[in-house]
Design a protein around this motif. Sequence first.
Motif, PDB file in Angstrom:
ATOM      1  N   GLY A  67       0.821  -1.212   0.000  1.00 38.75           N
ATOM      2  CA  GLY A  67       0.000   0.000   0.000  1.00 38.75           C
ATOM      3  C   GLY A  67       0.848   1.252   0.000  1.00 38.75           C
ATOM      4  O   GLY A  67       2.016   1.232  -0.413  1.00 38.75           O
ATOM      5  N   ASN A  68       0.230   2.327   0.498  1.00 39.88           N
ATOM      6  CA  ASN A  68       0.854   3.647   0.482  1.00 39.88           C
ATOM      7  C   ASN A  68       1.852   3.783   1.650  1.00 39.88           C
ATOM      8  O   ASN A  68       1.453   3.719   2.804  1.00 39.88           O
ATOM      9  CB  ASN A  68      -0.283   4.681   0.607  1.00 39.88           C
ATOM     10  CG  ASN A  68       0.217   6.104   0.647  1.00 39.88           C
ATOM     11  OD1 ASN A  68       1.410   6.355   0.637  1.00 39.88           O
ATOM     12  ND2 ASN A  68      -0.716   7.043   0.697  1.00 39.88           N
ATOM     13  N   PRO A  69       3.147   3.987   1.346  1.00 43.60           N
ATOM     14  CA  PRO A  69       4.131   4.084   2.432  1.00 43.60           C
ATOM     15  C   PRO A  69       3.937   5.326   3.305  1.00 43.60           C
ATOM     16  O   PRO A  69       4.577   5.458   4.353  1.00 43.60           O
ATOM     17  CB  PRO A  69       5.480   4.125   1.706  1.00 43.60           C
ATOM     18  CG  PRO A  69       5.181   4.418   0.292  1.00 43.60           C
ATOM     19  CD  PRO A  69       3.749   4.082   0.009  1.00 43.60           C
ATOM     20  N   LYS A  70       3.065   6.252   2.837  1.00 42.29           N
ATOM     21  CA  LYS A  70       2.795   7.455   3.649  1.00 42.29           C
ATOM     22  C   LYS A  70       1.323   7.480   4.078  1.00 42.29           C
ATOM     23  O   LYS A  70       0.745   8.550   4.292  1.00 42.29           O
ATOM     24  CB  LYS A  70       3.100   8.703   2.823  1.00 42.29           C
ATOM     25  CG  LYS A  70       4.571   8.887   2.516  1.00 42.29           C
ATOM     26  CD  LYS A  70       4.810  10.284   1.971  1.00 42.29           C
ATOM     27  CE  LYS A  70       6.239  10.707   1.985  1.00 42.29           C
ATOM     28  NZ  LYS A  70       7.162   9.930   1.212  1.00 42.29           N
ATOM     29  N   ALA A  71       0.730   6.301   4.199  1.00 43.64           N
ATOM     30  CA  ALA A  71      -0.710   6.220   4.490  1.00 43.64           C
ATOM     31  C   ALA A  71      -1.065   6.837   5.849  1.00 43.64           C
ATOM     32  O   ALA A  71      -0.309   6.711   6.811  1.00 43.64           O
ATOM     33  CB  ALA A  71      -1.132   4.762   4.467  1.00 43.64           C
ATOM     34  N   ILE A 103     -12.673  -1.190   3.221  1.00 46.28           N
ATOM     35  CA  ILE A 103     -11.841  -0.004   2.943  1.00 46.28           C
ATOM     36  C   ILE A 103     -12.620   0.961   2.033  1.00 46.28           C
ATOM     37  O   ILE A 103     -12.659   2.177   2.263  1.00 46.28           O
ATOM     38  CB  ILE A 103     -10.485  -0.426   2.308  1.00 46.28           C
ATOM     39  CG1 ILE A 103      -9.653  -1.219   3.326  1.00 46.28           C
ATOM     40  CG2 ILE A 103      -9.711   0.779   1.797  1.00 46.28           C
ATOM     41  CD1 ILE A 103      -8.425  -1.911   2.755  1.00 46.28           C
ATOM     42  N   ALA A 104     -13.291   0.375   1.021  1.00 51.47           N
ATOM     43  CA  ALA A 104     -14.067   1.209   0.074  1.00 51.47           C
ATOM     44  C   ALA A 104     -15.237   1.890   0.779  1.00 51.47           C
ATOM     45  O   ALA A 104     -15.656   2.979   0.373  1.00 51.47           O
ATOM     46  CB  ALA A 104     -14.552   0.340  -1.078  1.00 51.47           C
ATOM     47  N   ARG A 110      -7.428   0.294  -1.801  1.00 49.43           N
ATOM     48  CA  ARG A 110      -6.342  -0.404  -1.076  1.00 49.43           C
ATOM     49  C   ARG A 110      -5.018   0.345  -1.192  1.00 49.43           C
ATOM     50  O   ARG A 110      -4.225   0.362  -0.266  1.00 49.43           O
ATOM     51  CB  ARG A 110      -6.166  -1.818  -1.632  1.00 49.43           C
ATOM     52  CG  ARG A 110      -7.159  -2.825  -1.105  1.00 49.43           C
ATOM     53  CD  ARG A 110      -6.982  -4.142  -1.833  1.00 49.43           C
ATOM     54  NE  ARG A 110      -5.770  -4.841  -1.432  1.00 49.43           N
ATOM     55  CZ  ARG A 110      -5.771  -5.950  -0.668  1.00 49.43           C
ATOM     56  NH1 ARG A 110      -6.892  -6.491  -0.255  1.00 49.43           N
ATOM     57  NH2 ARG A 110      -4.641  -6.538  -0.352  1.00 49.43           N
ATOM     58  N   GLU A 111      -4.785   0.979  -2.355  1.00 48.37           N
ATOM     59  CA  GLU A 111      -3.513   1.687  -2.573  1.00 48.37           C
ATOM     60  C   GLU A 111      -3.393   2.937  -1.714  1.00 48.37           C
ATOM     61  O   GLU A 111      -2.314   3.508  -1.576  1.00 48.37           O
ATOM     62  CB  GLU A 111      -3.337   2.118  -4.044  1.00 48.37           C
ATOM     63  CG  GLU A 111      -3.568   1.066  -5.085  1.00 48.37           C
ATOM     64  CD  GLU A 111      -5.045   0.869  -5.417  1.00 48.37           C
ATOM     65  OE1 GLU A 111      -5.639  -0.083  -4.859  1.00 48.37           O
ATOM     66  OE2 GLU A 111      -5.601   1.654  -6.198  1.00 48.37           O
ATOM     67  N   ASP A 112      -4.514   3.427  -1.174  1.00 41.20           N
ATOM     68  CA  ASP A 112      -4.456   4.648  -0.338  1.00 41.20           C
ATOM     69  C   ASP A 112      -3.981   4.333   1.071  1.00 41.20           C
ATOM     70  O   ASP A 112      -3.435   5.182   1.762  1.00 41.20           O
ATOM     71  CB  ASP A 112      -5.860   5.278  -0.216  1.00 41.20           C
ATOM     72  CG  ASP A 112      -6.420   5.694  -1.553  1.00 41.20           C
ATOM     73  OD1 ASP A 112      -5.613   6.132  -2.402  1.00 41.20           O
ATOM     74  OD2 ASP A 112      -7.650   5.592  -1.760  1.00 41.20           O
ATOM     75  N   VAL A 113      -4.263   3.105   1.527  1.00 39.48           N
ATOM     76  CA  VAL A 113      -3.941   2.730   2.904  1.00 39.48           C
ATOM     77  C   VAL A 113      -2.743   1.769   2.874  1.00 39.48           C
ATOM     78  O   VAL A 113      -2.256   1.420   1.796  1.00 39.48           O
ATOM     79  CB  VAL A 113      -5.159   2.050   3.577  1.00 39.48           C
ATOM     80  CG1 VAL A 113      -6.365   2.972   3.568  1.00 39.48           C
ATOM     81  CG2 VAL A 113      -5.499   0.719   2.914  1.00 39.48           C
ATOM     82  N   LEU A 147       7.965   4.045  10.471  1.00 33.17           N
ATOM     83  CA  LEU A 147       8.331   4.669   9.195  1.00 33.17           C
ATOM     84  C   LEU A 147       7.116   5.274   8.485  1.00 33.17           C
ATOM     85  O   LEU A 147       7.208   6.331   7.876  1.00 33.17           O
ATOM     86  CB  LEU A 147       9.024   3.641   8.279  1.00 33.17           C
ATOM     87  CG  LEU A 147      10.409   3.188   8.749  1.00 33.17           C
ATOM     88  CD1 LEU A 147      10.839   1.902   8.053  1.00 33.17           C
ATOM     89  CD2 LEU A 147      11.449   4.276   8.512  1.00 33.17           C
ATOM     90  N   ILE A 148       5.962   4.608   8.583  1.00 28.99           N
ATOM     91  CA  ILE A 148       4.761   5.113   7.899  1.00 28.99           C
ATOM     92  C   ILE A 148       4.144   6.291   8.675  1.00 28.99           C
ATOM     93  O   ILE A 148       3.654   7.239   8.081  1.00 28.99           O
ATOM     94  CB  ILE A 148       3.711   3.977   7.706  1.00 28.99           C
ATOM     95  CG1 ILE A 148       4.313   2.850   6.856  1.00 28.99           C
ATOM     96  CG2 ILE A 148       2.438   4.490   7.053  1.00 28.99           C
ATOM     97  CD1 ILE A 148       3.459   1.573   6.804  1.00 28.99           C
ATOM     98  N   LYS A 149       4.204   6.203   9.990  1.00 27.14           N
ATOM     99  CA  LYS A 149       3.611   7.241  10.864  1.00 27.14           C
ATOM    100  C   LYS A 149       2.148   7.535  10.521  1.00 27.14           C
ATOM    101  O   LYS A 149       1.794   8.672  10.183  1.00 27.14           O
ATOM    102  CB  LYS A 149       4.411   8.541  10.788  1.00 27.14           C
ATOM    103  CG  LYS A 149       5.836   8.444  11.257  1.00 27.14           C
ATOM    104  CD  LYS A 149       6.474   9.837  11.269  1.00 27.14           C
ATOM    105  CE  LYS A 149       7.921   9.790  11.672  1.00 27.14           C
ATOM    106  NZ  LYS A 149       8.787   9.084  10.726  1.00 27.14           N
ATOM    107  N   PRO A 150       1.276   6.520  10.585  1.00 23.95           N
ATOM    108  CA  PRO A 150      -0.135   6.786  10.255  1.00 23.95           C
ATOM    109  C   PRO A 150      -0.822   7.584  11.350  1.00 23.95           C
ATOM    110  O   PRO A 150      -0.307   7.680  12.467  1.00 23.95           O
ATOM    111  CB  PRO A 150      -0.728   5.373  10.177  1.00 23.95           C
ATOM    112  CG  PRO A 150       0.100   4.575  11.129  1.00 23.95           C
ATOM    113  CD  PRO A 150       1.491   5.141  11.054  1.00 23.95           C
ATOM    114  N   LYS A 151      -1.995   8.155  11.010  1.00 29.17           N
ATOM    115  CA  LYS A 151      -2.790   8.844  12.039  1.00 29.17           C
ATOM    116  C   LYS A 151      -3.613   7.820  12.814  1.00 29.17           C
ATOM    117  O   LYS A 151      -3.889   7.998  13.987  1.00 29.17           O
ATOM    118  CB  LYS A 151      -3.754   9.821  11.365  1.00 29.17           C
ATOM    119  CG  LYS A 151      -3.106  11.081  10.870  1.00 29.17           C
ATOM    120  CD  LYS A 151      -4.202  12.060  10.454  1.00 29.17           C
ATOM    121  CE  LYS A 151      -3.625  13.254   9.755  1.00 29.17           C
ATOM    122  NZ  LYS A 151      -4.584  13.860   8.841  1.00 29.17           N
TER     123      LYS A 151
END
Length: 218
Positions: A67-71, A103-104, A110-113, A147-151
């Motif tokens: 997925g997104n490494p900056k999700a 997710i939808a 899926r690529e957003d998360v 590394l991703i630091k998600p909210k």
Amino acid sequence: MQTEFKSTLKSLKKYLELQRLSGINEIFYKYPIVLPSDSLSSLQKDVLACNKCELCKTRTNVVFGSGNPKADLVFVGEAPGMEEDLQGKPFVGRAGKLLTKIIASIGFKREDVFIANVLKCRPPDNRNPFPTEVLTCEEYLMRQLELIKPKVICTLGKFASQSLLKNQVPITRLRGHFHLYGGIKVMPTFHPAYLLRNPEGKRFVWEDMKKIKRELAK
Ligand code: URA
């Protein structure tokens, strides 16, 4: 981290130059130098080569996560199943198809998360992971989250929720409320595989997803 690494390297260079000036041309170092990976792709390289537990002998592929490494939102499951082991990707079987719909339901692809698991290799015959396997592997999930630091982190099912939150509280009590993992909000919810067997649980997951959506909009 990078500044710290650069200054350590500078001091090391200075020290080696002084040694050379005093006539020492060779230095033997007993231990391999292991530096923590500073990007998700270098961590992925380390994880793909992992042989720290017995699961490396029975796996087909390591399932690092995708997925997104900056999700802003990371989903965490238990461990790869047969389909995931064969494809090297998380949640691609029947439970995965349901996760894609979940997710939808909050407007993401899926690529957003980012989707990961506590264990990166499949336990044979989908048995429950052994505590030693969790202890050995959870460091990789921790690094991924650093590394991703998600909210928000959404843990799927009892196993992932209890492993991350380090408690033994039943999923029925954990779900529906935000908890904290290193300052990051964690929403435990039911595992999609459980929902396939108990579709009446879907309305609770929908409630949990709405709370996540609201949190991400803040
Ligand atoms: N179940 C999980 O917990 N993770 C997967 O990747 C697939 C099924």
